[in-house]
Scaffold this active site. Structure first.
Site, short mmCIF file in Angstrom:
data_model
loop_
_atom_site.label_atom_id
_atom_site.label_comp_id
_atom_site.label_asym_id
_atom_site.label_seq_id
_atom_site.Cartn_x
_atom_site.Cartn_y
_atom_site.Cartn_z
CD GLU A 195 31.50 22.79 44.23
OE1 GLU A 195 32.64 23.16 44.48
OE2 GLU A 195 31.08 22.68 43.06
CG ASP A 233 31.51 20.18 39.81
OD1 ASP A 233 32.22 20.30 40.82
OD2 ASP A 233 31.79 20.69 38.70
C1 GLC Z 1 33.95 22.22 41.58
C2 GLC Z 1 34.97 21.15 41.89
C3 GLC Z 1 36.31 21.62 41.43
C4 GLC Z 1 36.26 21.85 39.95
C5 GLC Z 1 35.12 22.81 39.58
C6 GLC Z 1 34.83 22.80 38.12
O1 GLC Z 1 34.18 23.38 42.30
O2 GLC Z 1 34.93 20.83 43.25
O3 GLC Z 1 37.34 20.74 41.77
O4 GLC Z 1 37.46 22.40 39.51
O5 GLC Z 1 33.92 22.46 40.22
O6 GLC Z 1 34.20 21.61 37.74
#
Ligand code: GLC
Length: 519
Positions: A257, A198
């Site tokens: 991500e 994440d």
């Molecule tokens: C990422 C996740 C999202 C979350 C954010 C904070 O972007 O995909 O859903 O709110 O991180 O952890």
């Protein structure tokens, strides 16, 4: 060397909205276990599960208070272990979500930090700073709206790039690094096949904490020189993690991500001693337009080839508006989504399917405000509708909500019109979206093509490419019929997203797969 992740189709399970086994209206791990046969029959290779760890759920589980357990809402640690074993028995790999940028404010570390004085070892795991007079330390804002700093009673401020309940960790701190390495091992020891990381571009922050300048937003893909996104120091963390995962048998993998604007910056995370893959947001963000899609494909493949990493393709996830709706909603959106699925699944590399896209679910736009739970909605006083509309529980069967999702009312209401879209109903309809995904995945698995992609000459609104040996994909993204390129004349039609008018004419918003003679 097996490298399954280079070509894997990975299905994203948004656990709270997938299947509810115990009737609390929230999906859970036993629910996921009960639906493994569906996922096997769909034909995916692996599952990525959104966070199911103990959490106050201030951000749907992305506020973790214990990284080594399961939230009672979602089941038990034994359920997670059983899920890993059963998924493996079905031939499915499992990827868990790791949230290293921040913990929950209820994590024992943050509670200890609040109970300890400024300058203490407990505070040093987070980013506590003194303010500028009565003002916060700098002008950074939260990705969810409002400022990125909250003040504690003794006057210090702590950083949270997301909600105040998600304090950012200090990744220059050795204890933080050691703790996450131990968390990785905890799950790797239990047989998990990989992690989705994440906010992987967010862990390192400019030590001087300089103000955000013009052109440096908090939301949206990061550009160079940003004080808290995509700093070079973050790569050290992933090198250490890669050394750990490489020490385990069975080809474990990391997917990041990483929201960065420049594909070349993305590629840096995928150098051979760092992460294996990353989500391709350039592709996800591209409009339904042949030129934009081709640019996204070319740029991504070029940048990733420079580090030997495979591309991944993704159209939707739990943070964005579902692509049926993004592409125009209604019949047009659905037609384009069908064509987009064939485009995505024909490209070299891996692909991600967000639960429900195989059913053609649209974004739910009319959720009542009082039921919305996303902090984005709450922190912007509704100016941003938030992400609940893509998180509505799946319709499995039956003619009325909760459509087999569980024994009782689901945590977000499903539109009654989803009676047409249940998995059961689509299973027996050869023209359904579910049947299209199943066929596409079956053909894809049998194709045995290499990782090359050659563009074929085609009309302006058409994307056409071949992959060796003897496979071609043609997508008419325009609003007029278009003839297929000469290269596929006489080829055998394998699959089309909608019926073709004649052998070599594609209606608007239609994609087709062909096997050519050279095969
Ligand atoms: C990422 C996740 C999202 C979350 C954010 C904070 O972007 O995909 O859903 O709110 O991180 O952890």
């Amino acid at each position: 060397m097996s490298t399954w992740w280079r070509h894997a189709v990975i299905y994203q399970v948004y656990v709270r909205s997938f299947a509810d086994s115990d009737g609390d209206g929230i999906g859970d791990l036993p629910g996921v276990r009960s639906r493994l046969p569906y996922l096997r029959d769909l034909g995916v290779d692996a599952l990525w599960l959104n966070p199911f760890y103990p959490s106050p759920q201030a951000d749907a589980g992305y506020d973790v208070s214990d990284y080594r357990d399961v939230d009672p809402r979602f089941g038990t640690l034994a359920d997670a272990e059983a899920l890993i074993a059963e998924a493996h028995a079905y031939g499915l790999r499992l990827i868990f979500d790791l949230v290293p940028n921040h913990t929950s404010d209820q994590h024992p570390w943050f509670r200890a930090a609040l109970a300890s004085p400024p300058g203490s070892r407990e505070r040093a795991r987070y980013l506590f700073r003194d303010g500028r007079g009565s003002r916060p330390p700098n002008n950074w804002s939260s990705a969810f709206g409002g400022r990125a700093w909250s003040q504690v009673p003794d006057g210090q401020w702590y950083l949270h790039l997301f909600a105040p309940q998600q304090p950012d960790l200090d990744w220059t701190n050795d204890e933080v690094r050691a703790e996450f390495e131990s968390i990785l091992r905890f799950w790797l020891d239990r047989g998990v096949d990989g992690f989705r990381i994440d906010v992987a571009h967010g862990l390192a922050k400019d030590p001087a904490m300089t103000d955000l300048g013009t052109g440096h937003a908090t939301s949206g893909p990061a550009v160079e020189g940003h004080p808290h996104w995509d700093l070079d120091e973050v790569h050290d963390v992933y090198r250490a993690w890669r050394r750990i995962s490489d020490g385990y048998p069975g080809d474990r993998t990391f997917v990041g991500e990483i929201w960065v604007a420049d594909p070349a910056r993305l590629a840096r995370y995928l150098r051979p001693d760092e992460l294996h893959t990353a989500f391709n947001f350039t592709f996800l963000l591209a409009p339904w337009d042949a030129k934009a899609l081709r640019y996204a494909v070319d740029e991504s493949m070029r940048a990733l080839a420079s580090v030997g990493a495979p591309a991944t393709w993704v159209l939707s996830n739990h943070d964005v508006i579902r692509h049926v709706t993004r592409y125009g909603d209604g019949a047009t959106g659905l037609r384009r989504a069908r064509a987009a699925a064939l485009l995505m699944l024909a490209l070299p590399g891996g692909a991600y399917i967000y639960q429900g896209e195989e059913l053609g679910l649209p974004e739910v736009l009319d959720l009542p405000s009082e039921l919305r739970q996303d902090p984005t909605f709450l922190r912007t006083q509704g100016a941003d509708p938030g992400r609940d509309g893509c998180r509505v529980p799946l319709p499995w069967s039956g003619t009325a909500p909760p459509f087999g999702f569980g024994p009782s009312t689901a945590w977000l209401p499903q539109p009654p019109s989803w009676a047409r879209l249940t998995a059961d109903r689509q299973s027996s309809d050869p023209a359904s979206m579910l049947s299209l995904y199943r066929s596409a995945l079956r053909h894809r698995a049998a194709l045995a093509v290499d990782d090359s992609l050659t563009w074929l000459p085609s009309a302006r609104d058409v994307l056409a490419f071949s992959r060796a040996p003897g496979f071609s994909c043609v997508v008419n993204a325009g609003d007029r019929p278009a003839s297929a390129p000469d290269a596929v004349r006489g080829a055998r039609l394998l699959l089309a997203s909608d019926p073709l008018a004649s052998d070599n004419t594609l209606p608007p918003d239609t994609a087709a797969w062909y096997l050519t003679e050279t095969r």
